[in-house]
Design a protein around this motif. Structure first.
Motif, mmCIF file in Angstrom:
data_model
loop_
_atom_site.group_PDB
_atom_site.id
_atom_site.type_symbol
_atom_site.label_atom_id
_atom_site.label_comp_id
_atom_site.label_asym_id
_atom_site.label_seq_id
_atom_site.Cartn_x
_atom_site.Cartn_y
_atom_site.Cartn_z
ATOM 1 N N VAL A 75 0.946 -1.178 -0.007
ATOM 2 C CA VAL A 75 -0.166 -0.117 -0.013
ATOM 3 C C VAL A 75 0.870 1.209 0.050
ATOM 4 C CG1 VAL A 75 -1.593 1.320 1.174
ATOM 5 C CG2 VAL A 75 -1.861 -1.010 1.083
ATOM 6 N N GLU A 76 1.886 1.183 0.804
ATOM 7 C CA GLU A 76 2.840 2.499 0.902
ATOM 8 C C GLU A 76 3.322 2.652 -0.452
ATOM 9 O OE1 GLU A 76 3.142 -0.446 2.869
ATOM 10 O OE2 GLU A 76 2.247 0.493 4.765
ATOM 11 N N ASP A 77 3.969 1.795 -1.148
ATOM 12 C CA ASP A 77 4.384 2.098 -2.527
ATOM 13 C C ASP A 77 3.533 2.491 -3.411
ATOM 14 O OD1 ASP A 77 6.695 0.875 -1.441
ATOM 15 O OD2 ASP A 77 6.258 -0.969 -2.231
ATOM 16 N N ALA A 78 2.166 2.310 -3.402
ATOM 17 C CA ALA A 78 0.898 2.591 -4.154
ATOM 18 C C ALA A 78 0.813 4.291 -4.043
ATOM 19 C CB ALA A 78 -0.156 1.884 -4.152
ATOM 20 N N GLU A 79 0.910 4.485 -2.556
ATOM 21 C CA GLU A 79 0.783 5.693 -2.150
ATOM 22 C C GLU A 79 1.627 6.725 -2.799
ATOM 23 O OE1 GLU A 79 0.078 5.229 2.134
ATOM 24 O OE2 GLU A 79 -1.975 4.787 1.859
ATOM 25 N N ALA A 80 3.059 6.370 -2.570
ATOM 26 C CA ALA A 80 4.114 7.007 -2.973
ATOM 27 C C ALA A 80 4.169 7.267 -4.553
ATOM 28 C CB ALA A 80 5.383 6.410 -2.961
ATOM 29 N N ALA A 81 3.425 6.331 -5.374
ATOM 30 C CA ALA A 81 3.373 6.402 -6.701
ATOM 31 C C ALA A 81 2.365 7.443 -7.235
ATOM 32 C CB ALA A 81 3.242 5.061 -7.440
ATOM 33 N N MET A 82 1.199 7.470 -6.424
ATOM 34 C CA MET A 82 0.021 8.305 -6.366
ATOM 35 C C MET A 82 0.334 9.572 -6.238
ATOM 36 S SD MET A 82 -3.702 7.929 -5.200
ATOM 37 C CE MET A 82 -3.263 7.883 -3.430
ATOM 38 N N ASP A 83 1.319 10.024 -4.958
ATOM 39 C CA ASP A 83 1.637 11.296 -4.599
ATOM 40 C C ASP A 83 2.672 11.681 -5.636
ATOM 41 O OD1 ASP A 83 0.274 11.049 -2.476
ATOM 42 O OD2 ASP A 83 1.974 10.647 -1.237
ATOM 43 N N ASN A 84 3.413 11.159 -6.260
ATOM 44 C CA ASN A 84 4.354 11.496 -7.487
ATOM 45 C C ASN A 84 4.051 11.429 -8.783
ATOM 46 O OD1 ASN A 84 7.167 12.133 -5.965
ATOM 47 N ND2 ASN A 84 6.349 10.256 -4.880
ATOM 48 N N MET A 85 2.987 10.633 -9.135
ATOM 49 C CA MET A 85 2.572 10.509 -10.669
ATOM 50 C C MET A 85 1.270 11.260 -10.837
ATOM 51 S SD MET A 85 5.169 8.879 -11.811
ATOM 52 C CE MET A 85 4.412 8.331 -13.468
ATOM 53 N N HIS A 86 0.482 11.412 -10.043
ATOM 54 C CA HIS A 86 -0.727 12.085 -10.333
ATOM 55 C C HIS A 86 -0.222 13.677 -10.871
ATOM 56 C CE1 HIS A 86 -4.905 13.386 -10.272
ATOM 57 N NE2 HIS A 86 -4.584 14.346 -9.397
ATOM 58 N N CYS A 87 -0.938 14.006 -11.894
ATOM 59 C CA CYS A 87 -0.647 15.404 -12.624
ATOM 60 C C CYS A 87 0.777 15.454 -13.092
ATOM 61 C CB CYS A 87 -0.941 16.413 -11.622
ATOM 62 S SG CYS A 87 -2.658 16.604 -11.290
ATOM 63 N N SER A 88 1.400 14.238 -13.370
ATOM 64 C CA SER A 88 2.567 14.395 -14.224
ATOM 65 C C SER A 88 2.709 14.100 -15.555
ATOM 66 C CB SER A 88 3.726 13.264 -13.483
ATOM 67 O OG SER A 88 3.160 11.942 -13.555
ATOM 68 N N GLU A 89 3.561 14.148 -16.287
ATOM 69 C CA GLU A 89 3.525 14.036 -17.979
ATOM 70 C C GLU A 89 4.027 12.833 -17.919
ATOM 71 O OE1 GLU A 89 5.017 16.613 -21.505
ATOM 72 O OE2 GLU A 89 3.638 17.705 -19.944
ATOM 73 N N LEU A 90 3.432 12.031 -19.089
ATOM 74 C CA LEU A 90 3.998 10.714 -19.679
ATOM 75 C C LEU A 90 3.451 10.807 -21.172
ATOM 76 C CD1 LEU A 90 5.481 7.958 -19.305
ATOM 77 C CD2 LEU A 90 2.963 7.147 -19.008
ATOM 78 N N TYR A 91 4.487 10.797 -22.097
ATOM 79 C CA TYR A 91 4.347 11.006 -23.584
ATOM 80 C C TYR A 91 3.498 12.209 -23.871
ATOM 81 C CZ TYR A 91 6.635 6.475 -24.832
ATOM 82 O OH TYR A 91 7.588 5.548 -24.913
ATOM 83 N N GLY A 92 3.771 13.477 -23.318
ATOM 84 C CA GLY A 92 2.977 14.548 -23.753
ATOM 85 C C GLY A 92 1.704 14.676 -23.011
ATOM 86 N N ARG A 93 1.125 13.891 -22.135
ATOM 87 C CA ARG A 93 -0.146 13.812 -21.735
ATOM 88 C C ARG A 93 -0.017 13.958 -20.466
ATOM 89 N NH1 ARG A 93 -3.999 11.039 -25.168
ATOM 90 N NH2 ARG A 93 -5.522 11.539 -23.636
ATOM 91 N N VAL A 94 -0.870 14.564 -19.608
ATOM 92 C CA VAL A 94 -0.964 14.729 -18.000
ATOM 93 C C VAL A 94 -1.856 13.463 -17.698
ATOM 94 C CG1 VAL A 94 -1.682 16.089 -16.108
ATOM 95 C CG2 VAL A 94 -0.767 17.177 -18.185
#
Length: 105
Positions: A75-94
């Motif tokens: 769960v802690e890893d999923a929370e870290a990923a969500m905190d860091n990846m939400h609203c980030s950009e991948l292949y030009g898309r948010v």
């Protein structure tokens, strides 16, 4: 409509139905057409061990539907990923990254 009930360990409810949320599984939306399961895995693996990466396909076009799911071992890893990846950009898309909810109804 969201309502909170219970004094300890409150449960979320939507129109009287419990919303099943698995905190180890993340919904990832806003995926570009070029994104594959391998790309999605590479983007999320820095946050912890992944159990599964899936991208539902549109059977008519044989392309993914613009979203996927990433399941972490912890769960802690999923929370870290969500905190860091939400609203980030991948292949030009948010990206939109939220805990996945089970379909009801």
């Amino acid at each position: 409509l969201l309502a909170w009930s219970g004094s300890s360990g409150s449960k979320r409810k939507l129109l009287g139905q419990p919303m099943a949320v698995n905190k180890r599984i993340l919904y990832v939306g806003g995926l570009a057409d070029e994104v594959t399961e391998a790309v999605l895995q590479a983007a999320f693996i820095p946050f912890g061990e992944l159990a599964e990466v899936t991208m539902p396909m549109d059977h008519t076009t044989q392309r993914h539907r613009g979203f996927g799911f990433v399941r972490f071992e912890e769960v802690e890893d999923a929370e870290a990923a969500m905190d860091n990846m939400h609203c980030s950009e991948l292949y030009g898309r948010v990206l939109t990254v939220n805990p996945a909810r089970a379909l009801t109804g």
